[in-house]
Scaffold this motif. Structure first.
Motif, PDB file in Angstrom:
ATOM      1  N   GLY A  79       0.795  -1.220   0.000  1.00 25.55           N
ATOM      2  CA  GLY A  79       0.000   0.000   0.000  1.00 25.55           C
ATOM      3  C   GLY A  79       0.826   1.268   0.000  1.00 25.55           C
ATOM      4  N   THR A 133      -9.183   7.755   1.715  1.00 29.77           N
ATOM      5  CA  THR A 133     -10.180   6.699   1.582  1.00 29.77           C
ATOM      6  C   THR A 133     -11.603   7.226   1.534  1.00 29.77           C
ATOM      7  OG1 THR A 133      -8.668   5.262   2.836  1.00 29.77           O
ATOM      8  CG2 THR A 133     -10.910   4.478   2.553  1.00 29.77           C
ATOM      9  N   PRO A 202      -9.002  -1.768   3.046  1.00 33.85           N
ATOM     10  CA  PRO A 202      -8.037  -1.726   1.941  1.00 33.85           C
ATOM     11  C   PRO A 202      -7.724  -0.279   1.562  1.00 33.85           C
ATOM     12  CG  PRO A 202     -10.227  -2.228   1.115  1.00 33.85           C
ATOM     13  CD  PRO A 202     -10.344  -2.180   2.611  1.00 33.85           C
ATOM     14  N   GLU A 203      -6.522  -0.067   1.078  1.00 38.76           N
ATOM     15  CA  GLU A 203      -6.174   1.257   0.545  1.00 38.76           C
ATOM     16  C   GLU A 203      -6.681   1.383  -0.888  1.00 38.76           C
ATOM     17  OE1 GLU A 203      -2.697   3.589   1.558  1.00 38.76           O
ATOM     18  OE2 GLU A 203      -1.769   1.753   2.307  1.00 38.76           O
TER      19      GLU A 203
END
Length: 431
Positions: A79, A133, A202-203
């Motif tokens: 990431g 995000t 999750p990124e």
């Protein structure tokens, strides 16, 4: 492949912010337990500010550099931001485990430096991760979720000062056993809470344009310094205006954290740290009061996000700082320990705002591909007043405030009032 920002549900936003719980438990110990450790190791009152220099100085050096580095990082497996706050959490856990074994003032101060390197490595990439995000409409909830977990983590760190002396009686070396228990718990929480958020969230990969920019300006030893320098030159006006608020706000908070237990000991029991048993009682009571203040923090955090959207982040922060100033001004006057529960409410509300609302004032004014470096610069705006306080307040306390912790907190209340008024000068985009 390019991904748009998905709209997350409430529990997804909560999961992505759980890591702040561990980070802020560690930070809460720095506020509540490190200064009593210095006192137990026989530091004089005017030495305390300079012994706290580690936190702000490492923040000044580490956070903008790490933030700039994370802006230029992307790995399909690891990431963009996650590698930084995971490494930071590991450093925090090791430092927290070792801290109670401090046998001298300078060993404790040295471990505080290492602990702050870890905290600062984790902090701003984590804030940038939230901004990366969440879409603009959900950012208020995201940043105030950070505030919620800040309050929850610090609540636990403060309440441990009250409960653990009951469970873990006695001394090991120069330090009470409850200090060992509190710091060992922090070592566990630091890594596990970060791991939880990494696992659950999750990124979002950078856009093709961002990846091209990363490849065209690869990371090297000089690039974080160059990027930070350029970002400061191009900093939006709102951030300069916020810096004035922060000068008053964070200087005041350092004065409060360094003197609250000693103020309680004097105003309620007329005791000093030299009376070890009596002073422990004041430290425990400060833990209970602080824990209640952080219950207030995580209780109002999401409501402040709603108020910020309904009115403006600026006005919310103004009112919250005003309540914090009133709390500080009354704090040294209290002689009955139970009245502290009423007085600390203002501080709890102010802290909820400090941990989230200012970011709403600036996030719409900075480019998303530079979230990391600008979150680091915001932290520079926090730590510069702290460094000034560490270097100057020992002199002020000794020669103008007679080494009296009660006068130190009155001084902090006056500064926080000035910070509140300075908030009215900020010009922000309507959210």
């Amino acid at each position: 492949m390019t991904f748009s920002k998905p709209k997350l549900n409430f529990w997804q936003i909560i999961n992505m912010n759980v890591g702040f719980f561990g980070i802020q438990y560690s930070f809460g110990l720095q506020q509540s337990a490190v200064n009593p450790i210095y006192d137990f190791l026989h530091a004089s009152p005017d030495q305390i500010p300079i012994l706290n220099l580690a936190g702000p100085l490492t923040g000044l050096l580490i956070q903008p550099i790490i933030g700039a580095m994370s802006d230029k990082t992307w790995h399909p497996k690891w990431g963009r931001r996650k590698p930084y706050f995971f490494i930071g959490a590991i450093i925090c856990s090791i430092s927290l485990f070792l801290f109670p074994f401090s046998s001298s003032l300078w060993m404790a101060a040295g471990l505080l430096w290492i602990l702050d390197v870890g905290n600062n490595t984790a902090m701003e990439p984590y804030r940038a991760f939230i901004a990366d995000t969440l879409n603009e409409d959900q950012q208020p909830i995201g940043f105030q979720a950070q505030s919620f977990f800040t309050g929850f983590g610090q609540f636990l760190s403060y309440i441990s000062l009250f409960l653990f002396p009951i469970i873990f009686a006695g001394y090991t070396g120069k330090l009470p056993n409850w200090i060992y228990a509190s710091f060992f718990l922090g070592a566990i929480l630091s890594i596990t809470s970060i791991w939880w958020s990494m696992k659950k969230t999750p990124e979002i990969p950078p856009t093709e344009e961002e990846i091209k920019l990363i490849k065209s300006e690869p990371l090297n030893i000089f690039s974080p310094f160059i990027d930070t320098y350029k970002a400061v030159l191009e900093m939006p006006k709102v951030m300069w205006q916020l810096f004035l608020v922060y000068l008053f706000q964070w200087y005041a908070l350092m004065c409060f954290w360094q003197n609250n237990s000693k103020s309680i000991a004097l105003s309620v029991w007329n005791l000093t740290p030299a009376n070890k048993t009596g002073y422990e009682k004041a430290v425990e009571w400060n833990g209970l009061i602080g824990a209640f203040g952080f219950i207030v923090t995580f209780s109002v955090a999401f409501y402040l996000a709603k108020l910020a959207k309904q009115y403006s982040p600026k006005m919310v922060h103004f009112v919250c700082l005003l309540l914090g100033a009133v709390s500080f001004l009354f704090f040294p006057m209290i002689q009955n320990q139970y009245w502290f529960f009423a007085v600390i409410i203002g501080y709890g509300i102010a802290w909820a705002s400090m941990m989230g609302i200012p970011y709403l004032m600036v996030v719409t004014n900075i480019p998303k591909e530079r979230y990391g470096v600008y979150m680091g610069i915001i932290n520079m705006m926090i730590v510069i007043p702290m460094i000034v306080q560490n270097l100057s307040f020992g002199f002020v306390l000794k020669y103008f405030l007679n080494n009296d912790p009660r006068l130190a907190i009155t001084f902090a209340g006056t500064l926080l009032l000035l910070g509140s008024l300075s908030t009215l000068l900020i010009k922000v985009k309507k959210q």
